[in-house]
Design a protein around this motif. Sequence first.
Motif, short mmCIF file in Angstrom:
data_model
loop_
_atom_site.label_atom_id
_atom_site.label_comp_id
_atom_site.label_asym_id
_atom_site.label_seq_id
_atom_site.Cartn_x
_atom_site.Cartn_y
_atom_site.Cartn_z
N SER A 97 -6.91 -1.97 -5.12
CA SER A 97 -8.36 -2.10 -4.89
C SER A 97 -8.66 -2.92 -3.64
O SER A 97 -9.58 -2.60 -2.88
CB SER A 97 -9.03 -2.77 -6.09
N ILE A 141 -8.13 -0.83 -0.60
CA ILE A 141 -9.19 0.17 -0.49
C ILE A 141 -10.47 -0.46 0.05
O ILE A 141 -11.16 0.12 0.90
CB ILE A 141 -9.44 0.83 -1.86
N GLN A 185 -8.71 8.30 -5.33
CA GLN A 185 -9.17 7.38 -4.30
C GLN A 185 -9.37 8.08 -2.96
O GLN A 185 -10.29 7.74 -2.20
CB GLN A 185 -8.19 6.22 -4.16
N SER A 198 -15.69 3.30 -5.82
CA SER A 198 -14.44 4.07 -5.76
C SER A 198 -13.57 3.94 -7.01
O SER A 198 -12.49 4.52 -7.09
CB SER A 198 -13.62 3.76 -4.50
N SER A 199 -14.02 3.21 -8.03
CA SER A 199 -13.28 3.14 -9.29
C SER A 199 -13.71 4.30 -10.19
O SER A 199 -14.91 4.52 -10.39
CB SER A 199 -13.57 1.80 -9.98
#
Length: 660
Positions: free
Chosen positions: A46, A49, A198, A286-287
């Motif tokens: 994460s 990202i 992702q 984005s999760s």
Amino acid sequence: MPKKPVYDNESIQSLKGADRVRLRPAVIFGSDGIDGCQHSVFEILSNSIDEARQGYGSEITVTRYLDKSVRVEDHGRGCPVDYNRKEERYNWELVFCELYAGGKYNNDSGENYEYSLGLNGLGLCSTQYASEFMDVQVRRDGYKYTLHFEHGENVGGLGKEPYKKKDTGSVFHWKPDLQVFTDIDISAEYYMDVLKRQAVVNAGVTFHFLNETEPGRFEQTDFCYENGILDHARELAGEDSLTAVQLWQSEKRVKDRADMPEYNCRINVAAAFSNRVHVAEYYHNSSWLEHGGAPDKAVRSAFVGQIDAYLKQNSRYTKGEGKITFQDVEDCLVIVISSFSTQTSYENQTKKAITNKGIQEAMTEMLRHSLEVYFIENPMDADKIAGQVLINKRSREDAEKTRLNLKTKLTGKMDMANRVQKFVDCRSKDVNERELFIVEGDSALGSVKQARDAGFQAVMPIRGKILNCLKADYDRIFKSEIITDLIRVLGCGVQVKTRANKNLGVFDINNLRWSKVIFCTDADVDGFQIRVLLLTMVYRLAPALIEEGKVYIAESPLYEITSKEETYFAYNEQEKAEFLKKLEGKKYTIQRSKGLGENEPEMMSLTTMDPKTRRLIKVNPGDAEEAARMFEIMQGNDLDGRKEYIAEHGNEYTEELDVS
């Protein structure tokens, strides 16, 4: 007597340092098993990202090693690890050894991260605490920094040396600790799924996955969607979708309650309609939101409301027809939503659902407006969508009527002896010993009835040839008295699904009234065909009976060989040859075994009914599949396939032909 536990002022204690995670990993990661271990990996990913989304680096590499360790490398700004004058501590201590320490608490200002996956300052620290080891390399500010941790403790402090190259970024290599997690063997499939998702919601970012398949050898897979969710939705919908994929975007200030501060929310939606597939995927910052939450509620409200309004405005409902439901829309909807916000309320640290009321209201409003404009600007698409939703609705309602009719027809308590023609029950009420013999015709019923043990063996005759359940539709199947009677006698209901995958059956294997369901047919062509038809029926209507090993075939002897001293029953040609060899020099008679209806009760008991001497063949799932396949070849619509099979295998059956 055992000593009673003491509960006093000395009993209260607090966990400190790494123990806060190592002794209670499920609190942070949601589980101490493989799911929790997977989430610990996602926490590190994460951060990389978040950097890429801010425009720092467009490539992220994830490596899965044979020893179960993981490596994540990005080309972002590099995690700050040097001395922090404001906090009067080193940043590496805060980030790697302090829960609730990070750079994402003031996201609404956009100072560090406008939208981020990380929120709580838990990810790096909790994963480090839960690792057997972690090696960190950071490139930033003209230096290369290194750190090493073992079982949650730093070893050797911060390494720092000049770095002359201009690139920046972070590398994390760690191994989840088996002292913390019960399982650390994360599959390659998990990485592939996560990295693809992702790539979908981070347009233009390339994710490299390196999987070590043998020492020093890696298989590489790359994921990149230049147009993000638009490309992904097109991929899901396929080329034959009902409508083209639409991309809708919106950004606004929202608040979760009137007295709470506003925050920024961005919404991206890619949607299409299809009569072949249906998919809904929701992402936030984005999760992947496996359990949806606010986006799911918004989609349900907006799509049902707007499509229902269109149907009413255009008089598409029939008189007295009820309103559509979300299921009717969902069955033809392909939708991918990727939303972002500077403040987010997740259900918990695992981030599988969001609960923000402000995001839900903004999304509902945006979807309603976008659909309204889309329908006005694309009347042909609107008409197609309305038609498909109505087809789904009416199919669902018909399916429910069929299900209720089936439930009434096939289940419930009944006096089977009176309600099912010529069925002969047994005395025992113990399901664990009760056996049901399904026999071919009335003549077989008579001989089996005389030969059985009435205490635990019941008999049901099949009157004529059963319907081919492989090809017939359900309406026709359940109009067949033979089939419905047989299902009544079985007692467990049916497993029936329509093409739309809607379950119409009411099936419970615990309601099966028999320990064994035994097909008992003649050893001739007609008998074999009836057996295959019965197998096909069970395979289509109640496959669980086969999977649970409840279905058997009573093997009938092919030959009856009688000598002065004894009678032998040969079940195949090899046994026949062995018996004849044994009887060399003696007088004997040999004849093909008669049909079941012509056999004497004593013979039937000996060869077919008595558990001590009979031969039963348990039907396995593969047997039923092969029977269905062969039935399709021999009696289906594939004429060319049938000709090909007969040409290739016909010689194998010449001995069975009844020609003079």
